[in-house]
Design a protein around this motif. Sequence first.
Motif, PDB file in Angstrom:
ATOM      1  N   GLY A   1       0.864  -1.166   0.000  1.00  0.00           N
ATOM      2  CA  GLY A   1       0.000   0.000   0.000  1.00  0.00           C
ATOM      3  C   GLY A   1       0.906   1.223   0.000  1.00  0.00           C
ATOM      4  N   ILE A   2       0.500   2.279  -0.663  1.00  0.00           N
ATOM      5  CA  ILE A   2       1.341   3.473  -0.768  1.00  0.00           C
ATOM      6  C   ILE A   2       0.474   4.696  -0.507  1.00  0.00           C
ATOM      7  CG2 ILE A   2       2.894   4.817  -2.227  1.00  0.00           C
ATOM      8  CD1 ILE A   2       3.116   2.299  -4.024  1.00  0.00           C
ATOM      9  N   SER A   3       0.984   5.596   0.314  1.00  0.00           N
ATOM     10  CA  SER A   3       0.304   6.885   0.500  1.00  0.00           C
ATOM     11  C   SER A   3       1.330   7.988   0.381  1.00  0.00           C
ATOM     12  CB  SER A   3      -0.416   6.947   1.845  1.00  0.00           C
ATOM     13  OG  SER A   3       0.496   6.840   2.913  1.00  0.00           O
ATOM     14  N   GLU A   4       0.941   9.060  -0.293  1.00  0.00           N
ATOM     15  CA  GLU A   4       1.819  10.201  -0.457  1.00  0.00           C
ATOM     16  C   GLU A   4       1.794  10.999   0.829  1.00  0.00           C
ATOM     17  OE1 GLU A   4       2.945  13.457  -3.847  1.00  0.00           O
ATOM     18  OE2 GLU A   4       0.878  12.784  -3.719  1.00  0.00           O
ATOM     19  N   VAL A   5       2.976  11.327   1.354  1.00  0.00           N
ATOM     20  CA  VAL A   5       3.079  12.094   2.593  1.00  0.00           C
ATOM     21  C   VAL A   5       3.081  13.575   2.286  1.00  0.00           C
ATOM     22  CG1 VAL A   5       4.501  12.527   4.633  1.00  0.00           C
ATOM     23  CG2 VAL A   5       4.280  10.200   3.734  1.00  0.00           C
ATOM     24  N   GLY A   6       3.761  13.978   1.245  1.00  0.00           N
ATOM     25  CA  GLY A   6       3.849  15.393   0.858  1.00  0.00           C
ATOM     26  C   GLY A   6       5.001  15.592  -0.089  1.00  0.00           C
ATOM     27  N   GLU A   7       5.071  16.751  -0.695  1.00  0.00           N
ATOM     28  CA  GLU A   7       6.163  17.032  -1.621  1.00  0.00           C
ATOM     29  C   GLU A   7       7.455  17.283  -0.867  1.00  0.00           C
ATOM     30  OE1 GLU A   7       5.347  20.024  -4.474  1.00  0.00           O
ATOM     31  OE2 GLU A   7       3.400  19.179  -4.983  1.00  0.00           O
TER      32      GLU A   7
END
Length: 101
Positions: free
Chosen positions: A92-98
């Motif tokens: 599973g992958i979630s973007e944390v921020g740029e």
Amino acid sequence: NDFHIKKPHRALLDLLGADEVEGRSLLDFIGASDRGRFLDAFTSDTAASPAKSLTVQMLDAQGTASEARFYHVQVPTFAPGAELPGAEHLLGISEVGEMHD
């Protein structure tokens, strides 16, 4: 393990800014400085290992970096006629921020 992408979800394609990634290695999208940590964290697991998570630098198809958190569990697979079960990685992958330089 080569972490080839099988059956990517539309959300992954959107995260990577790509239309097609099936068959490519997920490692192509992990920042070079984090590839070793990624492999160390996720290749030593067995199907009996608990789930893990790791935050790494991820690159989209244009090379733009962002921080992503991976959630990983290894699951057994049973191929017809195989003597022993194989294993696949469920991520599973979630973007944390740029990421900012």
